[in-house]
Design an enzyme around this catalytic site. Sequence first.
Site, mmCIF file in Angstrom:
data_model
loop_
_atom_site.group_PDB
_atom_site.id
_atom_site.type_symbol
_atom_site.label_atom_id
_atom_site.label_comp_id
_atom_site.label_asym_id
_atom_site.label_seq_id
_atom_site.Cartn_x
_atom_site.Cartn_y
_atom_site.Cartn_z
ATOM 1 N N THR A 182 16.468 -5.340 -4.370
ATOM 2 C CA THR A 182 15.133 -5.526 -4.927
ATOM 3 C C THR A 182 15.083 -5.015 -6.353
ATOM 4 O O THR A 182 15.769 -4.052 -6.693
ATOM 5 C CB THR A 182 14.050 -4.819 -4.079
ATOM 6 O OG1 THR A 182 12.772 -5.121 -4.645
ATOM 7 C CG2 THR A 182 14.221 -3.322 -4.025
ATOM 8 N N ASN A 239 11.956 -4.449 -7.447
ATOM 9 C CA ASN A 239 10.601 -3.887 -7.402
ATOM 10 C C ASN A 239 10.690 -2.360 -7.290
ATOM 11 O O ASN A 239 11.195 -1.818 -6.310
ATOM 12 C CB ASN A 239 9.889 -4.503 -6.187
ATOM 13 C CG ASN A 239 8.472 -4.015 -6.025
ATOM 14 O OD1 ASN A 239 8.183 -2.828 -6.127
ATOM 15 N ND2 ASN A 239 7.574 -4.947 -5.746
ATOM 16 N N GLY A 244 8.452 -0.014 -6.889
ATOM 17 C CA GLY A 244 7.674 0.597 -5.804
ATOM 18 C C GLY A 244 8.414 0.524 -4.482
ATOM 19 O O GLY A 244 8.520 1.521 -3.744
ATOM 20 N N LYS A 245 8.972 -0.646 -4.187
ATOM 21 C CA LYS A 245 9.729 -0.807 -2.928
ATOM 22 C C LYS A 245 10.954 0.099 -2.933
ATOM 23 O O LYS A 245 11.271 0.740 -1.923
ATOM 24 C CB LYS A 245 10.231 -2.250 -2.807
ATOM 25 C CG LYS A 245 9.195 -3.272 -2.458
ATOM 26 C CD LYS A 245 9.924 -4.610 -2.300
ATOM 27 C CE LYS A 245 8.999 -5.762 -2.086
ATOM 28 N NZ LYS A 245 9.730 -7.032 -2.022
ATOM 29 N N ASP A 250 11.267 -8.443 2.034
ATOM 30 C CA ASP A 250 10.238 -9.382 1.607
ATOM 31 C C ASP A 250 8.962 -8.967 2.304
ATOM 32 O O ASP A 250 8.936 -8.746 3.516
ATOM 33 C CB ASP A 250 10.596 -10.830 1.934
ATOM 34 C CG ASP A 250 9.812 -11.768 1.025
ATOM 35 O OD1 ASP A 250 10.052 -11.743 -0.201
ATOM 36 O OD2 ASP A 250 8.931 -12.496 1.519
ATOM 37 N N SER A 251 7.929 -8.788 1.521
ATOM 38 C CA SER A 251 6.719 -8.231 2.101
ATOM 39 C C SER A 251 5.490 -8.808 1.449
ATOM 40 O O SER A 251 5.582 -9.549 0.467
ATOM 41 C CB SER A 251 6.748 -6.704 1.969
ATOM 42 O OG SER A 251 7.169 -6.325 0.676
ATOM 43 N N TYR A 306 -0.985 -3.750 -3.801
ATOM 44 C CA TYR A 306 -2.345 -3.847 -3.257
ATOM 45 C C TYR A 306 -2.783 -2.558 -2.541
ATOM 46 O O TYR A 306 -3.821 -2.547 -1.877
ATOM 47 C CB TYR A 306 -2.426 -5.006 -2.267
ATOM 48 C CG TYR A 306 -2.267 -6.405 -2.854
ATOM 49 C CD1 TYR A 306 -1.067 -6.812 -3.443
ATOM 50 C CD2 TYR A 306 -3.308 -7.332 -2.795
ATOM 51 C CE1 TYR A 306 -0.904 -8.094 -3.960
ATOM 52 C CE2 TYR A 306 -3.157 -8.627 -3.312
ATOM 53 C CZ TYR A 306 -1.952 -8.995 -3.885
ATOM 54 O OH TYR A 306 -1.789 -10.275 -4.390
ATOM 55 N N ASP A 307 -2.010 -1.490 -2.655
ATOM 56 C CA ASP A 307 -2.330 -0.239 -1.935
ATOM 57 C C ASP A 307 -3.767 0.246 -2.135
ATOM 58 O O ASP A 307 -4.382 0.731 -1.182
ATOM 59 C CB ASP A 307 -1.362 0.883 -2.356
ATOM 60 C CG ASP A 307 -0.029 0.801 -1.636
ATOM 61 O OD1 ASP A 307 0.076 0.060 -0.644
ATOM 62 O OD2 ASP A 307 0.915 1.488 -2.066
ATOM 63 N N ARG A 365 6.585 -1.013 5.799
ATOM 64 C CA ARG A 365 7.966 -0.761 5.367
ATOM 65 C C ARG A 365 8.564 0.388 6.178
ATOM 66 O O ARG A 365 9.722 0.331 6.591
ATOM 67 C CB ARG A 365 7.980 -0.447 3.864
ATOM 68 C CG ARG A 365 9.364 -0.301 3.260
ATOM 69 C CD ARG A 365 9.342 -0.430 1.737
ATOM 70 N NE ARG A 365 8.863 -1.747 1.341
ATOM 71 C CZ ARG A 365 7.601 -2.011 0.931
ATOM 72 N NH1 ARG A 365 6.715 -1.039 0.804
ATOM 73 N NH2 ARG A 365 7.240 -3.240 0.639
HETATM 74 P P1 IMP Z 1 8.001 -9.914 -2.676
HETATM 75 O O1 IMP Z 1 8.454 -9.312 -1.371
HETATM 76 O O2 IMP Z 1 8.930 -9.624 -3.778
HETATM 77 O O3 IMP Z 1 7.663 -11.367 -2.521
HETATM 78 O O4 IMP Z 1 6.665 -9.171 -3.125
HETATM 79 C C1 IMP Z 1 5.787 -8.641 -2.199
HETATM 80 C C2 IMP Z 1 4.527 -8.146 -2.871
HETATM 81 O O5 IMP Z 1 3.713 -7.619 -1.825
HETATM 82 C C3 IMP Z 1 4.752 -6.976 -3.816
HETATM 83 O O6 IMP Z 1 4.852 -7.373 -5.137
HETATM 84 C C4 IMP Z 1 3.480 -6.150 -3.622
HETATM 85 O O7 IMP Z 1 2.470 -6.601 -4.430
HETATM 86 C C5 IMP Z 1 3.045 -6.462 -2.218
HETATM 87 N N1 IMP Z 1 3.423 -5.341 -1.356
HETATM 88 C C6 IMP Z 1 4.494 -5.259 -0.541
HETATM 89 N N2 IMP Z 1 4.545 -4.054 0.044
HETATM 90 C C7 IMP Z 1 3.491 -3.368 -0.451
HETATM 91 C C8 IMP Z 1 3.035 -2.053 -0.228
HETATM 92 O O8 IMP Z 1 3.621 -1.232 0.497
HETATM 93 N N3 IMP Z 1 1.920 -1.721 -0.892
HETATM 94 C C9 IMP Z 1 1.254 -2.566 -1.722
HETATM 95 N N4 IMP Z 1 1.650 -3.786 -1.979
HETATM 96 C C10 IMP Z 1 2.771 -4.200 -1.338
#
Ligand code: IMP
Length: 204
Positions: free
Chosen positions: A14, A16, A18-19, A75-76, A163-164, A190
């Site tokens: 990833t 991302n 935050g993830k 993916d979330s 979106y937390d 997660r």
């Molecule tokens: P993707 O999995 O890269 O398609 O992105 C998933 C999106 O879902 C992320 O960019 C976040 O905006 C949102 N998301 C996933 N997990 C969380 C979380 O734990 N808190 C807040 N937003 C989340």
Amino acid sequence: MTRKFDGDRLLVATHNKGKLEEMVHLLEPFGVSVVGAGEMNLPEPEETEDTFVGNARIKAHAAAKATGLPALSDDSGITIDALDGAPGVYTADWAETGEGRDFLMAMTRAHEELESKDAAHPRTAQFRCTLVLAWPDGHDEVFEGVSPGHLVWPIRGKDGFGYDPMFVPDGHDITFAEMDRWEKNKISHRGRAVEMFVKGCFDG
Ligand code: IMP
């Protein structure tokens, strides 16, 4: 029989932040150090599927193939009941501005769509996380976690990401962004998916 992961460094596919921070925190107790896709200079493959598992598979297999190492992807997203499950797999897309991501814009859109439908309260929603661990030989294992809750407006809290600030998990009255990391990770989508991953892929 679930295939075991026997390394001590895990590549998490990833970009991302935050993830990635949550993964580091969640896997630390198991003695696993996490390496992010950014550190390995991995490209970001296009997410062309319309399911979480489909997109998680694309990311994990691309990373495993590129590095020759087992790779874990996440993916979330969030599914909002009154919006028929939107934004779902398009959760990140709702934040896309063309010059980076704006989650205040994405949360405002979710709120405005709910308002325009005059959606009843509580506005129930679920955070969902699919983890895929893929090996370079093409084998994979899939783990899923869900965190049910409802949406609030105005947004609250400064921690977390995405979106937390608009999501209150069931059994609580504060948002994910008002919780400390430990509290969120114990009950989050997660956190739950990682628990399944650890049970499935680690010995003991
Ligand atoms: P993707 O999995 O890269 O398609 O992105 C998933 C999106 O879902 C992320 O960019 C976040 O905006 C949102 N998301 C996933 N997990 C969380 C979380 O734990 N808190 C807040 N937003 C989340």
